[in-house]
Design a protein around this motif. Structure first.
Motif, PDB file in Angstrom:
ATOM      1  N   LEU A 190      -6.654   3.943  -3.073  1.00  0.00           N
ATOM      2  CA  LEU A 190      -5.527   4.372  -2.258  1.00  0.00           C
ATOM      3  C   LEU A 190      -5.895   5.579  -1.396  1.00  0.00           C
ATOM      4  O   LEU A 190      -6.684   6.430  -1.823  1.00  0.00           O
ATOM      5  CB  LEU A 190      -4.349   4.736  -3.162  1.00  0.00           C
ATOM      6  CG  LEU A 190      -3.804   3.613  -4.056  1.00  0.00           C
ATOM      7  CD1 LEU A 190      -2.662   4.132  -4.923  1.00  0.00           C
ATOM      8  CD2 LEU A 190      -3.343   2.435  -3.211  1.00  0.00           C
ATOM      9  N   PRO A 191      -5.318   5.689  -0.203  1.00  0.00           N
ATOM     10  CA  PRO A 191      -5.584   6.851   0.655  1.00  0.00           C
ATOM     11  C   PRO A 191      -5.210   8.159  -0.040  1.00  0.00           C
ATOM     12  O   PRO A 191      -4.158   8.261  -0.672  1.00  0.00           O
ATOM     13  CB  PRO A 191      -4.684   6.602   1.876  1.00  0.00           C
ATOM     14  CG  PRO A 191      -4.430   5.129   1.876  1.00  0.00           C
ATOM     15  CD  PRO A 191      -4.418   4.717   0.441  1.00  0.00           C
ATOM     16  N   GLY A 192      -6.094   9.136   0.053  1.00  0.00           N
ATOM     17  CA  GLY A 192      -5.839  10.434  -0.555  1.00  0.00           C
ATOM     18  C   GLY A 192      -6.331  10.571  -1.975  1.00  0.00           C
ATOM     19  O   GLY A 192      -6.325  11.679  -2.523  1.00  0.00           O
ATOM     20  N   GLU A 217       0.828  -1.214   0.000  1.00  0.00           N
ATOM     21  CA  GLU A 217       0.000   0.000   0.000  1.00  0.00           C
ATOM     22  C   GLU A 217       0.854   1.252   0.000  1.00  0.00           C
ATOM     23  O   GLU A 217       0.559   2.235  -0.692  1.00  0.00           O
ATOM     24  CB  GLU A 217      -0.942  -0.005   1.201  1.00  0.00           C
ATOM     25  CG  GLU A 217      -1.993  -1.099   1.192  1.00  0.00           C
ATOM     26  CD  GLU A 217      -1.428  -2.448   1.645  1.00  0.00           C
ATOM     27  OE1 GLU A 217      -0.255  -2.487   2.065  1.00  0.00           O
ATOM     28  OE2 GLU A 217      -2.159  -3.449   1.563  1.00  0.00           O
ATOM     29  N   THR A 218       1.946   1.221   0.783  1.00  0.00           N
ATOM     30  CA  THR A 218       2.839   2.384   0.839  1.00  0.00           C
ATOM     31  C   THR A 218       3.544   2.580  -0.496  1.00  0.00           C
ATOM     32  O   THR A 218       3.678   3.703  -1.001  1.00  0.00           O
ATOM     33  CB  THR A 218       3.875   2.189   1.956  1.00  0.00           C
ATOM     34  OG1 THR A 218       3.202   2.004   3.191  1.00  0.00           O
ATOM     35  CG2 THR A 218       4.792   3.398   2.047  1.00  0.00           C
ATOM     36  N   ASP A 232       1.326   8.987  -6.158  1.00  0.00           N
ATOM     37  CA  ASP A 232       1.627  10.396  -5.880  1.00  0.00           C
ATOM     38  C   ASP A 232       2.524  10.976  -6.970  1.00  0.00           C
ATOM     39  O   ASP A 232       2.298  12.092  -7.467  1.00  0.00           O
ATOM     40  CB  ASP A 232       2.315  10.539  -4.514  1.00  0.00           C
ATOM     41  CG  ASP A 232       1.346  10.405  -3.356  1.00  0.00           C
ATOM     42  OD1 ASP A 232       0.137  10.626  -3.560  1.00  0.00           O
ATOM     43  OD2 ASP A 232       1.797  10.087  -2.234  1.00  0.00           O
ATOM     44  N   ARG A 283       1.038   3.868  -3.118  1.00  0.00           N
ATOM     45  CA  ARG A 283       0.707   5.275  -2.859  1.00  0.00           C
ATOM     46  C   ARG A 283       1.849   6.174  -3.334  1.00  0.00           C
ATOM     47  O   ARG A 283       1.604   7.235  -3.922  1.00  0.00           O
ATOM     48  CB  ARG A 283       0.454   5.477  -1.365  1.00  0.00           C
ATOM     49  CG  ARG A 283       0.328   6.944  -0.930  1.00  0.00           C
ATOM     50  CD  ARG A 283      -0.928   7.607  -1.474  1.00  0.00           C
ATOM     51  NE  ARG A 283      -0.948   9.021  -1.194  1.00  0.00           N
ATOM     52  CZ  ARG A 283      -1.426   9.561  -0.059  1.00  0.00           C
ATOM     53  NH1 ARG A 283      -1.923   8.783   0.885  1.00  0.00           N
ATOM     54  NH2 ARG A 283      -1.429  10.865   0.124  1.00  0.00           N
ATOM     55  N   GLN A 328      -8.213  14.107  -4.626  1.00  0.00           N
ATOM     56  CA  GLN A 328      -9.248  13.348  -3.918  1.00  0.00           C
ATOM     57  C   GLN A 328     -10.339  12.816  -4.847  1.00  0.00           C
ATOM     58  O   GLN A 328     -11.159  12.006  -4.432  1.00  0.00           O
ATOM     59  CB  GLN A 328      -9.901  14.198  -2.824  1.00  0.00           C
ATOM     60  CG  GLN A 328      -9.028  14.444  -1.603  1.00  0.00           C
ATOM     61  CD  GLN A 328      -7.886  15.414  -1.884  1.00  0.00           C
ATOM     62  OE1 GLN A 328      -8.028  16.307  -2.738  1.00  0.00           O
ATOM     63  NE2 GLN A 328      -6.767  15.242  -1.199  1.00  0.00           N
TER      64      GLN A 328
END
Length: 525
Positions: free
Chosen positions: A194-196, A24-25, A32, A28, A63
Motif C-alpha cells: 500500500l502507498p505510504g 486500494e483507497t 492507516d 489504505r 514507511q
C-alpha cells in the motif's frame, strides 16, 4: 432554466457518490487506522507485548511497516489460526488485517492483528480496543483465544506478554465446510504494497512452497523413509567434519528468500572450508528449491524437508554416539522460533498449528547433542530468542565439548541475517571460533549476541578443528592433509575410542519419546 451542461455535471456528481470506494483507497484507510492503533498502545498496561518492546513499537516508521490483509469471500465465515493457538472470533468480520512493524526481524517477532467490520452497528468497537471510522468501519484489535484466561487472577504483565503476544502471521481461512475461492490458496492472507507503507518481503516462488517434499505422515516409500533418506556416513577408520543446517520457515508466508540465502551462504562457506558435500545435511523448509543445478556448491542431493524431524534427530544422535565418526560438528539453526526458543519446522499437516512433530524444542536439541563423541561441537543459532539455547547449554553438565553462539539474547529477535553474514563471510582457514564469537558484539548491531563454551571445548581451534594460534601458521597443504574434510585413523586409535561409549540411539527410542510427548497435555509457549 437548467442547461444541458448543468444536468451532465449533476449526473456526474450523483454517479460518483454512488460508486463504491476503490479497494486500494479502502485498504489504505484500514491500514492507516490499524497503524495508529499499533503506535498508540498504552505501554503501562500492555497485553500485546512487553512494556520495553511496546516503547520500541511507538517509534516504528510507517514507511517500513508491512501490511497483510485477508478479505472474507461472500457467503462465508473466517477462521484465523496461529502456530501456538487461535485468534478471538473472526467469523463474521469482513477482513483480517496485520501490521508487521519489524519486517527485517526473523520470524518469531511481534505483529499486531486487527479485524475489520464494514458496517459496524452502534456500540463499542471491539472488546480489546478499536476505532470506528467516519466511513462506518470498525477496526478492532484481535488477541489469542483465552490467553488471559490461562493466567491466574493475580498475574504479572510480563507473563501476559508471553502468553498473548502474537509472534507469527495468522493463517486466515474460510470456515469449513466452505471452500476457498476457486483456484485460490487455503490461506487468504497476503501482503499488500500500500502507498505510504513498507515493501512486501520477497517470498520463495509459489511453485516451491505449494507442496511438501517427502511428507513423513503420508509418503510410504524408501526415499521418504525418515531414517534411510538421511544417510549418516560413519566409515571404518575414518573421522570427518560434519554439519547439519536447519532453516526455511513454517509455511509460505514465513519462508522468504532471506532464509534461503542464509542457508546457501552457510552451505557454501562450509563446502569451501573443506566439509565434504555428502557430510553437510540440509533440512530446509518443505524440501523444494529450484536453484540452477549447475552450481556445484549447492546441496541439491542432500536437501531434506525440515518436517523430517525424526530423520534430523536420528542423524544427530547417530553421529554423536559413534566414536570418531565426527571430528568437528557444526549445527546451524535459522528457523522461525517460538518465545521458548523452540524452532518451528514446516507445517507438514497443513492445519496451521505447530504440533509436537512440527517443533524442535531446546530440550530435544540438548538431548540429541548430549555427551557427543565429536571432538568439538559448534552450535550457531540465528533465530529469534536464540539466547535461550545459549543459556540452556551454559547450564548443562552434559555438553562439555559444545560451543554455542547466538544472534541475540533470550528475549531478542534476530535481524536481517547479520549473524549469518559474519560466520559465512569469514575466512576460516586460521580464524579461531572463539574470536569470531567475540567479534559478533561489534559486527551485529541490532541485537546483543551471546556465546558460551563447555569446559572441554579446545580454546584455540578453527571451525574445522585446526589450531589457529600457532606460529608459524600451518600451510594450506598441511591444513588439507591433517584437518580439512576427512582423515584416516590408525586402527588402534579407532578401537580405543569405542571402549565405554554408549550404544547409538535407536529409532524406536525417538518414536517412543514422540509418542510420550503427544500423550501429554498441550504446552503453550
Amino acid at each position: 432554466m437548467v442547461t444541458l451542461r448543468a444536468l451532465l455535471a449533476l449526473a456526474h456528481v450523483l454517479l460518483t457518490a454512488a460508486a463504491p470506494t476503490p479497494p486500494e483507497t479502502e485498504h489504505r484507510r484500514w491500514a492507516d487506522a490499524a497503524f495508529e492503533l499499533t503506535t498508540a498502545l498504552n505501554c503501562s498496561d500492555a497485553v500485546v507485548t512487553s512494556a520495553a518492546r511496546c516503547d520500541r513499537l511507538k517509534l516504528i516508521s510507517r514507511q517500513r511497516a508491512a501490511v497483510y490483509l485477508a478479505e472474507r469471500p461472500a457467503g462465508t465465515q473466517l477462521v484465523s489460526l496461529l502456530p501456538d493457538g487461535e485468534l478471538t472470533a473472526v467469523g463474521d468480520v469482513d477482513a483480517v488485517l496485520v501490521i508487521d512493524p519489524f519486517p527485517d526481524a526473523s520470524w518469531g517477532h511481534l505483529v499486531t492483528v486487527f479485524t475489520v467490520e464494514r458496517h459496524h452497528k452502534a456500540g463499542k468497537c471491539g472488546p480489546f480496543g478499536g476505532v470506528r471510522l467516519e466511513t462506518g468501519e470498525c477496526i478492532s484489535r484481535a488477541v489469542k483465544t483465552r490467553c488471559l484466561n490461562k493466567l491466574e487472577t493475580q498475574y504479572h504483565l510480563d507473563d501476559v506478554a508471553v502468553r498473548c503476544q502474537l509472534n507469527f502471521l495468522p493463517e486466515v481461512r474460510v470456515r469449513p465446510p466452505a471452500l476457498p475461492p476457486s483456484g485460490g490458496p487455503a490461506n487468504l492472507l497476503t501482503c499488500r504494497p500500500l502507498p505510504g507503507f513498507g515493501l512486501c518481503p520477497r517470498l520463495r516462488p509459489l511453485a516451491e512452497t505449494s507442496t511438501l517434499l517427502c511428507d513423513p505422515s503420508s509418503d510410504n516409500h524408501h526415499r521418504c523413509d525418515t531414517t534411510h533418506f538421511v544417510e549418516t556416513r560413519c566409515r571404518l577408520f575414518e573421522t570427518c567434519d560434519q554439519a547439519v543446517l536447519l532453516s526455511g520457515g513454517w509455511n509460505r508466508l514465513h519462508s522468504d528468500q532471506r532464509s534461503r540465502i542464509n542457508m546457501l551462504h552457510m552451505y557454501r562457506m562450509l563446502h569451501h572450508t573443506g566439509f565434504h558435500k555428502h557430510n553437510i545435511k540440509v533440512f530446509f523448509a518443505n524440501g523444494h528449491d529450484n536453484t540452477d543445478g549447475s552450481d556445484e556448491a549447492y546441496p541439491r542431493t542432500y536437501l531434506h524437508a525440515s518436517a523430517m524431524k525424526l530423520g534430523l534427530r536420528y542423524h544427530l544422535r547417530k553421529m554423536c554416539a559413534e566414536p570418531h565418526c565426527v571430528d568437528s560438528l557444526v549445527v546451524y539453526l535459522n528457523s522461525p522460533a517460538a518465545n521458548d526458543g523452540s524452532a518451528l519446522l514446516w507445517d507438514a499437516d497443513g492445519d496451521g498449528i505447530a504440533s509436537h512433530h512440527e517443533r524442535y524444542r531446546v530440550s530435544e536439541l540438548l538431548s540429541d547433542l548430549e555427551s557427543c563423541a565429536a571432538r568439538q561441537v559448534l552450535l550457531l543459532v540465528d533465530q529469534s530468542f536464540s539466547g535461550r539455547v545459549v543459556r540452556a547449554i551454559a547450564n548443562s553438565p552434559n555438553h562439555a565439548n559444545v560451543q554455542v553462539a547466538s544472534a541475540g539474547s533470550a528475549d531478542e529477535y534476530s535481524w536481517g541475517g547479520e549473524f549469518t553474514r559474519v560466520w559465512s563471510a569469514t575466512n576460516h582457514s586460521r580464524a579461531c571460533t572463539s574470536h569470531i564469537s567475540k567479534s559478533l558484539r561489534s559486527a551485529v548491531f541490532r541485537s546483543h549476541p551471546e556465546s558460551a563454551s563447555g569446559p572441554e571445548v579446545p580454546p584455540a581451534l578453527t571451525l574445522f578443528g585446526a589450531p589457529c594460534d600457532i606460529t608459524p601458521a600451518l600451510t594450506a597443504a598441511e591444513l588439507n592433509k591433517s584437518y580439512r574434510g576427512c582423515q584416516n585413523l590408525p586402527i588402534t586409535v579407532w578401537f580405543r575410542g569405542r571402549v565405554g561409549r554408549p550404544a547409538a540411539a535407536s529409532l524406536e527410542q525417538l518414536v517412543q519419546e514422540a509418542a510420550t510427548r503427544r500423550s501429554r497435555p498441550p504446552e503453550h509457549p
